[in-house]
Design a protein around this motif. Structure first.
Motif, mmCIF file in Angstrom:
data_model
loop_
_atom_site.group_PDB
_atom_site.id
_atom_site.type_symbol
_atom_site.label_atom_id
_atom_site.label_comp_id
_atom_site.label_asym_id
_atom_site.label_seq_id
_atom_site.Cartn_x
_atom_site.Cartn_y
_atom_site.Cartn_z
ATOM 1 N N ALA A 148 -3.172 79.714 35.240
ATOM 2 C CA ALA A 148 -4.591 79.679 35.850
ATOM 3 C C ALA A 148 -4.328 79.059 37.245
ATOM 4 O O ALA A 148 -4.791 79.437 38.237
ATOM 5 N N ASN A 149 -3.700 77.654 37.217
ATOM 6 C CA ASN A 149 -3.435 76.936 38.329
ATOM 7 C C ASN A 149 -2.723 77.652 39.365
ATOM 8 O O ASN A 149 -2.885 77.750 40.644
ATOM 9 N N GLY A 150 -1.419 78.455 38.846
ATOM 10 C CA GLY A 150 -0.980 78.953 39.776
ATOM 11 C C GLY A 150 -1.485 80.327 40.420
ATOM 12 O O GLY A 150 -1.100 80.377 41.732
ATOM 13 N N LEU A 151 -2.135 80.904 39.721
ATOM 14 C CA LEU A 151 -3.290 82.116 40.474
ATOM 15 C C LEU A 151 -4.168 81.372 41.422
ATOM 16 O O LEU A 151 -4.226 81.990 42.468
ATOM 17 N N ALA A 152 -4.960 80.542 40.872
ATOM 18 C CA ALA A 152 -5.826 79.885 42.105
ATOM 19 C C ALA A 152 -4.972 79.308 43.160
ATOM 20 O O ALA A 152 -5.797 79.310 44.122
ATOM 21 N N PHE A 280 3.782 84.629 46.264
ATOM 22 C CA PHE A 280 4.533 84.981 44.829
ATOM 23 C C PHE A 280 4.942 83.830 44.342
ATOM 24 O O PHE A 280 5.127 83.757 43.030
ATOM 25 N N ALA A 281 5.447 82.871 44.765
ATOM 26 C CA ALA A 281 5.951 81.668 44.404
ATOM 27 C C ALA A 281 4.903 81.132 43.479
ATOM 28 O O ALA A 281 5.149 80.416 42.235
ATOM 29 N N ARG A 282 3.696 80.832 43.814
ATOM 30 C CA ARG A 282 2.774 79.929 43.118
ATOM 31 C C ARG A 282 2.209 80.493 41.664
ATOM 32 O O ARG A 282 2.502 79.881 40.602
ATOM 33 N N PRO A 283 2.066 81.816 41.601
ATOM 34 C CA PRO A 283 1.892 82.248 40.091
ATOM 35 C C PRO A 283 2.928 82.486 39.468
ATOM 36 O O PRO A 283 3.174 82.228 38.170
ATOM 37 N N THR A 284 4.190 82.900 40.066
ATOM 38 C CA THR A 284 5.543 82.754 39.220
ATOM 39 C C THR A 284 5.914 81.287 38.662
ATOM 40 O O THR A 284 6.136 81.282 37.311
ATOM 41 N N CYS A 285 5.519 80.336 39.425
ATOM 42 C CA CYS A 285 5.739 79.087 38.774
ATOM 43 C C CYS A 285 4.718 78.563 37.809
ATOM 44 O O CYS A 285 5.258 77.988 37.030
ATOM 45 N N GLY A 286 3.664 79.166 37.866
ATOM 46 C CA GLY A 286 2.481 78.889 36.815
ATOM 47 C C GLY A 286 3.036 79.532 35.762
ATOM 48 O O GLY A 286 2.771 78.878 34.385
ATOM 49 N N ILE A 287 3.677 80.882 35.766
ATOM 50 C CA ILE A 287 4.087 81.597 34.425
ATOM 51 C C ILE A 287 5.165 80.522 34.010
ATOM 52 O O ILE A 287 5.270 80.239 32.417
ATOM 53 N N LEU A 288 6.271 79.914 34.812
ATOM 54 C CA LEU A 288 7.380 79.140 34.114
ATOM 55 C C LEU A 288 6.848 77.721 33.558
ATOM 56 O O LEU A 288 7.382 77.541 32.482
ATOM 57 N N ALA A 289 5.758 77.076 34.110
ATOM 58 C CA ALA A 289 5.277 76.101 33.779
ATOM 59 C C ALA A 289 4.508 76.271 32.475
ATOM 60 O O ALA A 289 4.395 75.147 31.774
#
Length: 474
Positions: A148-152, A280-289
């Motif tokens: 959620a943080n990555g998508l926001a 694309f980096a932010r939601p991808t990083c949110g998934i990894l986190a």
């Protein structure tokens, strides 16, 4: 506002991790986009303002600086308002302030009045939207919170890519006054996003117990006890150092490209590359986190992102061709997106849901000083040396230093999970309530069992899976 339902987020309420939370996430996406992209988007009107008022570029640049200063520096004020009135009313009032500032700026006849309207008033409105949206996101998401943080956070590059060309079109069609007026109307969408922030309510069988606890517990408008948490102090220090250098490369990379002989259009395209990768980096990083193995070590993942960003700056200092700067922007976009997606996720993990509303305000206030010092200091270094290499090196060293402060401080200073003081307070309060009521012994036994179950639920649901790992400083 006395009739407004205060969204205190009782500790017995479990984050739904979906449902209406997706509407809250959409609102947070829009608010984050406006908050971070708007100070940069208004820069497209600067040439018109220079021609209108006969001023210099440095004078118009103060508009963006004041917007950012208000966004960060009014953090404690926003925290007090949220703790007093709740997220939804604060955000709706903030949306009105943000819109009113731009509308009033369209009628201004001096640059000073633009500072007060488009700078102070709009900046205050964006601040009153930004913090509450993150607080509500923290309340609605637990297990899926990193995603959620990555998508926001992806709202920032998306809106930057949209608002900058929109501003150019508005300036061409309507001039700077008409452009400000239209942008003021767009900012009214912040009120719509604020309306989406519906307070969470406890289950019906727990409402009375929660109400009694709140009546006996004095309301803290700003909780300074977060400074007793060593994890929070380490995070605040590291974040302040990081911000000194984090925003410097995007400010100077276009000028750097022009300095080595790149045409203006190709130089400006570098920021488009950076923004596209960032999306694309932010939601991808949110998934990894959010992965099972990574999330308990999210602090160290954040430290890695900071080191990655710092070393990217150091490598960028050696770029002397346009192709080298393109490669730099690609890797900087990845690392910058990782930092943007993780910074508030780590803060949420450190302080927990109950203290996050106060913690984020205090952190943003500390970062406000660094935001104002960072780019101007880099500009003075550039004036003194005449070489962009030193600007990028110093920015990289600052970001890497912040990573070392965060990771080493967390590893060496956080030996064990600290006691949960707010849990102990709630235990005492509930116990006093039970003792003060003249009830039969069997009723006392039943309520004691309810208290024990309440505390178990508090320990279990406080902050998801992160609570169980001492390395997260929670």
């Amino acid at each position: 506002m006395g009739a407004v339902v205060i969204d205190d987020n009782p500790s017995t309420v479990k984050a739904p991790d979906g449902g209406w939370g997706w509407a809250v996430l959409f609102g947070c996406f829009v608010i984050t986009g406006f908050s971070y992209a708007f100070p940069k988007a208004v820069s497209v009107f600067f040439k018109e303002l220079i021609r209108e008022f006969g001023i210099g570029y440095s004078d118009t640049a103060w508009i963006s600086s004041i917007l950012l200063a208000m966004l960060y520096g009014t953090g404690p004020l926003c925290s007090i308002c949220v703790n007093r009135f709740g997220c939804r009313p604060v955000m709706m009032v903030g949306g009105l302030f943000a819109s009113l500032g731009m509308v009033c700026a369209s009628f201004c006849t001096s640059i000073i009045t633009i500072y007060l309207t488009a700078g102070v008033l709009t900046g205050l409105g964006l601040s009153l939207n930004f913090q509450p949206s993150l607080i509500m996101l923290n309340r609605y998401f637990d297990k899926r919170r990193p995603l959620a943080n990555g998508l926001a956070a992806a709202g920032s590059p998306v809106f930057l890519c949209a608002l900058s060309p929109l501003g150019q079109i508005l300036q061409y069609e309507f001039g700077w006054r008409g452009g400000f007026l239209v942008l003021g109307g767009l900012l009214l969408n912040c009120c719509v996003c604020g309306a989406l922030m519906r307070p969470l309510e406890p289950p019906k069988n727990e409402k009375e117990e929660t109400k009694q606890v709140k009546q006996n517990k004095p309301k803290k408008l700003l909780d300074f006890t977060v400074f007793k948490d060593r994890g929070f102090v380490i995070y605040t220090l590291a974040a302040s150092i990081m911000v000194l250098g984090l925003f410097v490369p995007p400010v100077f990379v276009v000028s750097y490209a022009k300095d080595i002989g790149t045409p203006d259009t190709k130089a400006a395209f570098l920021l488009s590359i950076l923004g596209f990768i960032d999306i694309f980096a932010r939601p991808t990083c949110g998934i990894l986190a959010g992965l099972k193995w990574v999330r308990p070590r999210c602090v160290y993942f954040f430290g890695f992102a900071m080191i990655f960003n710092g070393f990217t700056d150091l490598m960028g200092s050696m770029a002397d061709t346009y192709g080298g700067l393109v490669v730099f922007c690609i890797f900087f976009g990845i690392s910058y997106g990782m930092v943007g997606a993780l910074q508030f996720e780590v803060l949420m993990a450190i302080v927990g849901t109950q203290k996050f509303s106060s913690a984020i305000g205090l952190v943003l206030m500390a970062e406000a000083i660094a935001v104002l010092i960072g780019p101007p200091s880099a500009g003075k270094i550039l004036d003194a040396t005449g070489r962009y290499m030193f600007v990028f090196i110093i920015a990289g060293v600052e970001v890497v230093t912040s990573a070392l402060v965060l990771t080493s401080g967390n590893f060496f200073c956080i030996k064990k999970k600290p006691d949960e003081p707010h849990c102990k307070e709630e235990v005492a309060e509930i116990g006093m309530i039970i003792k003060s009521e003249d009830q039969a012994p069997e009723n006392k036994k039943e309520e004691s069992a309810e208290v024990e179950e309440f505390l178990k639920q508090e320990e279990k649901d406080k902050n998801g899976e992160v609570v169980t790992n001492p390395e997260t400083c929670v």
